[in-house]
Design an enzyme around this catalytic site. Structure first.
Site, PDB file in Angstrom:
ATOM      1  CD  GLU A   1     -10.563  -6.172  -2.716  1.00  0.00           C
ATOM      2  OE1 GLU A   1      -9.525  -5.641  -3.119  1.00  0.00           O
ATOM      3  OE2 GLU A   1     -11.194  -5.769  -1.731  1.00  0.00           O
TER       4      GLU A   1
ATOM      5  NE  ARG B   1     -10.792   0.027   0.134  1.00  0.00           N
ATOM      6  CZ  ARG B   1      -9.638  -0.322  -0.415  1.00  0.00           C
ATOM      7  NH1 ARG B   1      -9.625  -1.080  -1.499  1.00  0.00           N
ATOM      8  NH2 ARG B   1      -8.499   0.088   0.084  1.00  0.00           N
TER       9      ARG B   1
ATOM     10  NE  ARG C   1      -5.907   1.668  -1.952  1.00  0.00           N
ATOM     11  CZ  ARG C   1      -5.554   1.856  -3.226  1.00  0.00           C
ATOM     12  NH1 ARG C   1      -5.393   3.070  -3.707  1.00  0.00           N
ATOM     13  NH2 ARG C   1      -5.372   0.823  -4.020  1.00  0.00           N
TER      14      ARG C   1
ATOM     15  CB  CYS D   1     -10.289   0.979  -8.384  1.00  0.00           C
ATOM     16  SG  CYS D   1     -10.744  -0.313  -7.226  1.00  0.00           S
TER      17      CYS D   1
ATOM     18  CG  HIS E   1      -2.146  -0.926   0.792  1.00  0.00           C
ATOM     19  ND1 HIS E   1      -2.118  -2.268   1.050  1.00  0.00           N
ATOM     20  CD2 HIS E   1      -3.287  -0.672   0.117  1.00  0.00           C
ATOM     21  CE1 HIS E   1      -3.226  -2.809   0.575  1.00  0.00           C
ATOM     22  NE2 HIS E   1      -3.950  -1.873   0.007  1.00  0.00           N
TER      23      HIS E   1
ATOM     24  CG  ASN F   1      -3.812  -3.325  -6.634  1.00  0.00           C
ATOM     25  OD1 ASN F   1      -3.523  -3.288  -7.816  1.00  0.00           O
ATOM     26  ND2 ASN F   1      -4.082  -2.246  -5.922  1.00  0.00           N
ATOM     27  CG  ASP F   2      -6.245  -7.366  -2.322  1.00  0.00           C
ATOM     28  OD1 ASP F   2      -5.192  -7.827  -1.865  1.00  0.00           O
ATOM     29  OD2 ASP F   2      -6.811  -6.360  -1.857  1.00  0.00           O
TER      30      ASP F   2
HETATM   31  C1  PEP Z   1      -7.074  -3.706  -5.043  1.00  0.00           C
HETATM   32  O1  PEP Z   1      -6.972  -4.680  -4.300  1.00  0.00           O
HETATM   33  O2  PEP Z   1      -6.874  -3.728  -6.269  1.00  0.00           O
HETATM   34  C2  PEP Z   1      -7.458  -2.391  -4.489  1.00  0.00           C
HETATM   35  C3  PEP Z   1      -7.711  -1.370  -5.262  1.00  0.00           C
HETATM   36  O3  PEP Z   1      -7.487  -2.282  -3.147  1.00  0.00           O
HETATM   37  P1  PEP Z   1      -6.178  -2.143  -2.229  1.00  0.00           P
HETATM   38  O4  PEP Z   1      -4.990  -1.995  -3.135  1.00  0.00           O
HETATM   39  O5  PEP Z   1      -6.377  -0.957  -1.370  1.00  0.00           O
HETATM   40  O6  PEP Z   1      -6.163  -3.421  -1.479  1.00  0.00           O
HETATM   41 MG    MG Z   2      -7.781  -4.639  -2.302  1.00  0.00          MG
END
Ligand code: PEP
Ligand code: MG
Length: 759
Positions: free
Chosen positions: A607, A509, A473, A678, A366, A630-631
């Site tokens: 995710e 979120r 976030r 996102c 992050h 990302n997740d």
């Molecule tokens: C993701 O997981 O892609 C996301 C946007 O959330 P974060 O990166 O905050 O986990």
């Molecule tokens: Mg995420």
């Protein structure tokens, strides 16, 4: 064997430097397996040669002078084969290479074990003896285990230049001023400035060497810390008086004795008098004591090392309370630390941060995501940087390729300044796209939103003409505090946000903590945090936190009605329904209290793979969906996004991820709902072409990437994007997909973005 092994590793860790450690190891191994010679050769990467670094049983004059080519002798063969070689009579082996200075002509039995760190050969450990015999399995296993443990220490020492004698003298002079390190490129751009080191709190090993500015002041700080620690120990003993037997309690008297002015106090004061700052003086004294205990034969006494270190840490914690608070940030700070967090970024005064270097983490941590949002060049996962050595040094951070240059030459500085200027010029040129639509050449439009977390992002988002906020976030503002924010405090934050973007939509979120996002005041210690208590799982278990947050969001939306509520980490329909139920409850509460609000749009972060395969059922229950790639990538590929060791396996262009994304888009569209993305993938110019072709309705990206992404969209036709998608969907591996897409970008005249895309 295990005890001997543990002992050797302990000695290595407490040795003053690696050279001394290697000498100790060779002596101890010779003893442990009762052999006649034990030696270590390390690789000199500059010259591609092995250097004999330590030996017990060979000619001592050969140490530091004998060098072998990488393919020379049995040592070279061990390195090439990357496996142990155990032979009865080395002298008849075709690779035997008698180097006269070593004086090994009488040795026949030979066991060589490679020292390998992350696929790279660091050196070879050799044991030899005159008798013709094979070393037995246990001896071989012992040496293999030892080398596996030593490899990290050796690699670190080599990379940080703290091992003497590997590099030839002439090269050392030339290389004296500049050191280079490599990590994971995590936010593109070039950062140049002065290193400000954040070292972990109460970690003695991480305390840097520093001269005392004011000896008297350091002494008085130390005295206060010592006094406070003594009080703590007394209080602890008092508390345990009821439960512990008398003889156990006497241990606390020993602790107090150690903390006495005549013992620890006296020694530390003497080091401060020698000119060291209090923290450094404490580290030196504790190290000395720890070495003393480590050398003891008696197991019980040896274990006391832990107590001494613990006392040292306690004193240090008090010292740091007073001293770390006073970090002076340079105007062009390069923030360096073993584990830089989002909170560390927030502490740097606005406009002062030029680059970030973190020992832990990867490009999907992050802190890296925030750095990208802020446009701060960042390199994560730099394993071999010695924090204590870079303090105050001039550093260049190459965020494109993940390189770091400490004390760069003037010429290197000029080259990087030129590169940075070119990047600024490109960004300035792109400003003319600010008010133009994100539309392909055949007039297919897509909405571009921004991801946000820090308040200072807002002006950046406005300056690039964002169409709204696709992901706020909310946890970031929770991370910068020392307690949960109240409903009133959250109301102020969300209201400002919704007002700033109104009438454009803003998706906030709900609290998404867990994984690498830990609140200092809400400990979550889990063995497997990414598969544990994360995101919605935490807030459903804590309706108290959840309801307060939702109420704040709803009340803040009054008069704007541009709020979207996003639930993170949804992995089942029941979680979604529970969250919706709580949202409903909060809505009725605030309406009953008099708020005049519309129902917010409700969405989920897609995710978790299970949600991809239930996407249509989810779409029936929500207004919109936003893919957290990302997740999603980490869960589909089973690669911890925060772990530098496996970061090369993490790739959102993996065919499995692309097929999952296409499935998600199709499923959501079947229910006529909108789908956005996102994750960081949406900011990668190369991936954007595919996302466009897949049919995403909007992309939510870093403000600093928005205009670049818009540029890509405006250079392509939907027809061409779809052809490319169709083609790469037949490919089997991410590298060929990236290569093909880079080629397409280049053909479209967007070659300049390919370097920028490498974050
Ligand atoms: C993701 O997981 O892609 C996301 C946007 O959330 P974060 O990166 O905050 O986990
Ligand atoms: Mg995420």
């Amino acid at each position: 064997m295990l005890t001997q092994l543990r002992r050797i590793v302990q000695d290595v860790n407490s040795a003053a430097n690696l050279n001394e450690a290697l000498c100790l190891v060779t002596q101890q191994v010779k003893e442990a397996i009762n052999t006649q010679s034990s030696s270590i050769y390390l690789v000199d990467n500059h010259r591609a040669e092995y250097v004999l670094m330590a030996a017990d049983g060979l000619n001592p004059d050969a140490v530091g002078t004998v060098r072998l080519k990488m393919s020379q002798g049995l040592v070279g063969l061990v390195g090439q084969r990357e496996e142990p070689i155990n032979i009865e009579n080395s002298q008849i082996h075709p690779n035997f290479f008698p180097e006269p200075r070593v004086k090994e002509e009488n040795y026949k039995a030979f066991l060589g074990v490679p020292i390998i760190h992350r696929r790279n050969i660091q050196g070879v450990f050799v044991v030899q003896e005159e008798q013709e015999r094979r070393y037995d399995e246990e001896e071989e296993a012992f040496l293999v285990t030892l080398c596996a443990q030593l490899s990290g220490v050796i690699a670190h020492a080599k990379a940080t230049g703290i091992v003497e004698g590997i590099t030839a003298i002439t090269e050392k002079v030339a290389a004296k001023d500049i050191a280079t390190f490599a990590g994971i490129p995590s936010a593109s751009g070039v950062g140049m400035g002065q290193a400000v080191v954040i070292y972990p709190q109460a970690d003695l090993d991480a305390v840097p060497d520093r001269k005392a500015d004011n000896i008297a002041a350091e002494k008085s700080l130390f005295n206060e810390a010592l006094q406070a620690t003594r009080e703590d120990i007394k209080a602890l003993a008092e508390r345990l008086r009821q439960t512990l037997p008398e003889d156990e309690l006497s241990l606390f008297d020993v602790y107090l004795k150690i903390l006495d002015n005549n013992n620890l106090g006296f020694e530390v004061m003497a080091e401060i008098d020698n000119g060291h700052w209090a923290q450094g003086a404490l580290r030196m004294v504790i190290e000395r004591h720890a070495q003393h205990f480590a050398a003891m034969e008696d197991d019980y006494l040896r274990e006391r090392i832990t107590d001494v270190k613990d006392l040292g840490r306690r004193v240090l914690a008090y010292l740091q309370q007073n001293q770390q608070a006073n970090i002076t940030y340079a105007e062009n700070t390069i923030l360096v630390g073993d584990d830089i967090s989002a909170a560390h970024l927030a502490e740097v005064p606005e406009g002062y941060l030029s680059g970030i270097i973190s020992g832990k983490g990867s490009s999907n941590s992050h802190v890296a995501i925030l750095a990208r949002a802020l446009g701060i060049p960042t390199v994560m996962g730099v394993q071999d940087l010695s924090l204590t050595k870079v303090e105050d040094q001039h550093i260049i951070v190459d965020g494109y390729y993940g390189h770091i240059y400490v004390n760069p030459t003037k010429q290197l500085q000029r080259e990087f300044s030129k590169l940075a200027r070119e990047e600024q010029e490109l960004d300035a040129d792109l400003q003319e796209l600010r008010d133009k639509p994100a539309q392909t050449t055949d007039e297919y439009g897509i909405d571009l939103y921004v991801n946000m977390g820090l308040a200072i992002d807002a002006s950046l988002a406005m300056s690039v003409g964002a169409g709204g906020v696709g992901l706020y976030r909310s946890e970031v503002s929770f991370m910068a505090r020392d307690r949960f924010p109240t409903e009133a405090e959250q109301y102020v934050i969300y209201r400002q946000l919704l007002a700033a973007f109104s009438p454009r939509p803003v998706a906030i979120r709900t609290l998404d903590i867990g994984g690498d996002k830990i609140l200092p005041y809400f400990p979550m210690d889990e063995d497997n945090p990414y598969l544990g208590w994360r995101g919605i799982r935490v807030t459903l278990d804590h309706p108290d936190l959840f309801l307060v947050q939702i109420r704040a969001m709803l009340r803040a939306s009054e008069g704007f009605n541009n709020l979207g509520v996003l639930f993170p980490m949804i992995s089942s329909i029941s979680e979604l329904e529970e969250a919706q139920h709580l949202l409903q409850r909060a809505y009725h509460e605030v309406v009953d209290e008099g708020a005049n609000i519309e129902k917010p749009k409700v969405g989920i972060m897609l995710e978790v793979p299970s949600a991809v395969w239930q996407a249509q059922a989810i779409a029936q229950r929500v207004d919109f969906v936003s893919v957290g790639s990302n997740d999603l990538t980490q869960y589909i590929l089973a690669v911890d996004r925060n772990n530098a060791r496996v970061s090369e396996l993490y790739d959102s262009l993996h065919p499995a991820v692309l097929h999952a994304l296409q499935h998600a888009v199709d499923s959501i569209h079947k229910e006529n709902k909108c789908i956005s993305i996102c994750g960081e993938m949406a900011s990668d110019p190369v991936a954007v072409v595919l996302l466009l072709a897949m049919g995403f309705d909007s992309l939510s990206i870093n403000s600093s990437s928005l205009l670049r992404v818009k540029w890509v969209i405006r250079q392509f036709s939907m027809k061409h994007a779809k052809e490319l998608l169709e083609e790469v969907m037949t490919y089997d591996n991410p590298a060929s997909i990236r290569f093909r897409l880079e080629q397409a970008l280049d053909e479209a005249g967007l070659g300049g973005l390919i370097r920028a895309g490498k974050r």
